[in-house]
Design a protein around this motif. Structure first.
Motif: not given
Length: 550
Positions: A137-161
């Motif tokens: 899944m493609k995550g969301l850019p504003y659901v993480c506690d770090f500022e890197d939006e691309e990283k947030c999209i990638r990592e939150s997507g892994k968790v959601d998957t």
């Protein structure tokens, strides 16, 4: 007075209600979009088989530390299980069962999908383990506690998957599940299944071949096992979750632990104190990288005389296009002769250029390109901001129609085989019709572009934005030697370092300082061109100089 105010109050109430309704609808829409993003993509992947033989595939070990031999690994398992003296406890008995395998894969990564599918289809059938693609899944850019939006999209997507796998009924899982990233091949499955016995029996998650640093501060249970549930605040992890073994009976426990906001990296999320997670480093496989083939660009060069057999300008052309990410190839008169139309064209060309071999060869390059199709540039045309992603596409610009990026000057052209052949024949037919004082391919191409009776449109390139045009002069700033005007190059695909552009350097007094010979710039074009390209890279792109031509 009160009666007169009642209609006004009603109107105000209606406006307030309307605003609330609109707000509610907007929030509902956002909620629907958010929930939709959390669902795996239902778009059907293209079933077109990717020919991986055209790609370069490099492999890298998952860890670089020493790993045990199969014998040493089994001996350690026997020691932990208290089976040292049991001769019947062999490797087969030590292997834990794996009930299903998954690989996480983005829909756009069709090459990785093909590689994993090919490997698993060959590797797993005789092991009785079914495998499935798990759409990332493609995550969301504003659901993480770090500022890197691309990283947030990638990592939150892994968790959601992973949450979707554990919480939905889409996948009928049981027993144990092995989950891989889509660039991992487990080449030693027997080692993985044996090594799972090295951890305590209370395990929820086992990660394999983690690139653990020597100063990681993680508890070392034995020579090969680290305990990794040391809390999320440590953040000591990097690519630990490339190979994961999960107990399906612990899915609810794991899901509850990682389904938190703000989202964390998957590695950190699985390191929660409440999850019994371990890392086992025994060498179970490798990571691979698929490198897409470089797009090809051609030039035409055949020496007119023996002294021209080696041309430094051609060497520079090849070097510069390689640096830009291309696979530069040189066509010759021999390639043109392979075209069945060659003798027909030659008969017409020699009517006007019987002794002018240079201008004759300019016609023959169209026939050479008709045998291969694609992009061709003059060997004095160098890339500056050429959009490499466009060249790597499966289709040529303008659907393969003849597209010249410098109008009637054929310094950079893209066309299909059919279009190259078509224009070659039109040029040949134009020779006896032309009234031009010089019936060169350049002037005849201009005539074809002005003639509405044919379909040669020299304006096609202008419809491509933003990197369309060729710069036709060398943009040194007047009054400042070797100071490049980077602004003039901003939206240029390439620069055409023609004899004319070189002459202007001398005229404007912009010849680089090293030129003390007094020779005309066109007499050492390659050296001047190389100097400019080095200046361009250093001043406009912030990178170092290329090795100079001897």
């Amino acid at each position: 007075m009160q009666l007169r105010n009642k209609p006004l109050q009603r109107r105000q109430q209606k406006r307030i209600f309307s605003k609330k309704l609109v707000t509610c609808l907007i929030l509902t829409s956002f909620a629907i979009i958010y929930l939709d993003l959390l669902q795996p993509s239902r778009r059907i992947l293209s079933e077109q088989k990717v020919d991986l033989s055209k790609f370069q595939i490099d492999t890298f070990p998952l860890i670089h530390s020493d790993v045990p031999t199969d014998k040493e690994l089994l001996s350690k398992v026997k020691e932990i299980k208290g089976e040292t003296d049991n001769e019947d406890f062999n490797e087969e008995a030590a292997r834990i069962p794996i009930d299903q395998m998954f690989y996480m894969n983005y829909e756009k990564d069709i090459e990785k999908k093909q590689k994993m599918k090919d490997w698993l289809s060959w590797f797993l059938p005789n092991r009785g383990i079914p495998f499935y693609r798990l759409p990332l899944m493609k995550g969301l850019p504003y659901v993480c506690d770090f500022e890197d939006e691309e990283k947030c999209i990638r990592e939150s997507g892994k968790v959601d998957t992973l949450l979707h796998l554990m919480q939905s009924n889409e996948y009928k899982t049981s027993g144990t599940s092995l989950i891989l990233q889509d660039d991992i091949e487990v080449t030693h499955m027997h080692r993985l299944r044996v090594a799972a016995n090295l951890v305590p029996n209370d395990w929820d998650v086992i990660r394999f071949d983690c690139p653990i640093e020597s100063d990681n501060h993680l508890p070392n249970l034995n020579n090969y096992v680290f305990q990794t549930n040391q809390g999320r605040d440590m953040h000591p992890f990097l690519d630990y979750s490339r190979v994961m073994l999960l107990r399906n009976e612990k899915f609810d426990k794991i899901a509850e632990a990682i389904n938190v906001l703000p989202r964390m990296e998957l590695d950190a999320a699985l390191s929660f104190e409440g999850i019994n997670s371990y890392c086992v480093n025994v060498g179970i496989g490798h990571r691979f990288e698929i490198k897409k083939p470089r797009p090809i660009i051609y030039t035409f060069f055949s020496p007119l005389h023996e002294r021209d057999r080696h041309d430094n300008m051609v060497d520079l052309w090849k070097k510069e296009w390689e640096l830009a990410g291309f696979d530069p190839r040189i066509l010759t008169i021999e390639d043109a002769k392979k075209n069945p139309y060659f003798e027909t064209m030659k008969a017409e060309v020699e009517q006007v250029f019987k002794t002018d071999v240079y201008n004759a060869y300019c016609f023959y390059r169209y026939l050479a390109m008709a045998t291969v199709g694609g992009i061709m540039s003059d060997y004095d045309t160098m890339p500056v901001y050429f959009p490499i992603e466009e060249a790597m596409s499966d289709t040529l610009v303008n659907d393969g129609k003849f597209t010249s990026f410098e109008a009637h000057v054929p310094s950079l052209i893209s066309a299909s085989k059919e279009e190259w052949q078509h224009v070659a024949e039109l040029l040949t037919e134009q020779i006896p019709k032309s009234k031009s004082w010089l019936k060169s391919d350049m002037y005849l191409l201009q005539e074809l572009g002005h003639d509405p009776s044919n379909d040669v449109d020299l304006r096609l390139a202008a419809r491509i934005a933003p990197r369309t045009h060729i710069l036709t002069s060398i943009p040194y700033t007047k009054g400042e030697k070797q100071k490049v005007n980077c602004h003039l190059l901003k939206n240029r695909r390439a620069i055409h370092m023609s004899h004319s552009s070189m002459s202007k350097l001398k005229k404007w007094g912009l010849t680089p300082d090293y030129d003390k010979t007094g020779l005309h710039p066109t007499q050492h074009r390659a050296k001047l061109a190389e100097t400019f390209m080095n200046d361009f890279r250093e001043q406009c792109m912030g990178v170092g100089k290329f090795k100079e031509i001897e």
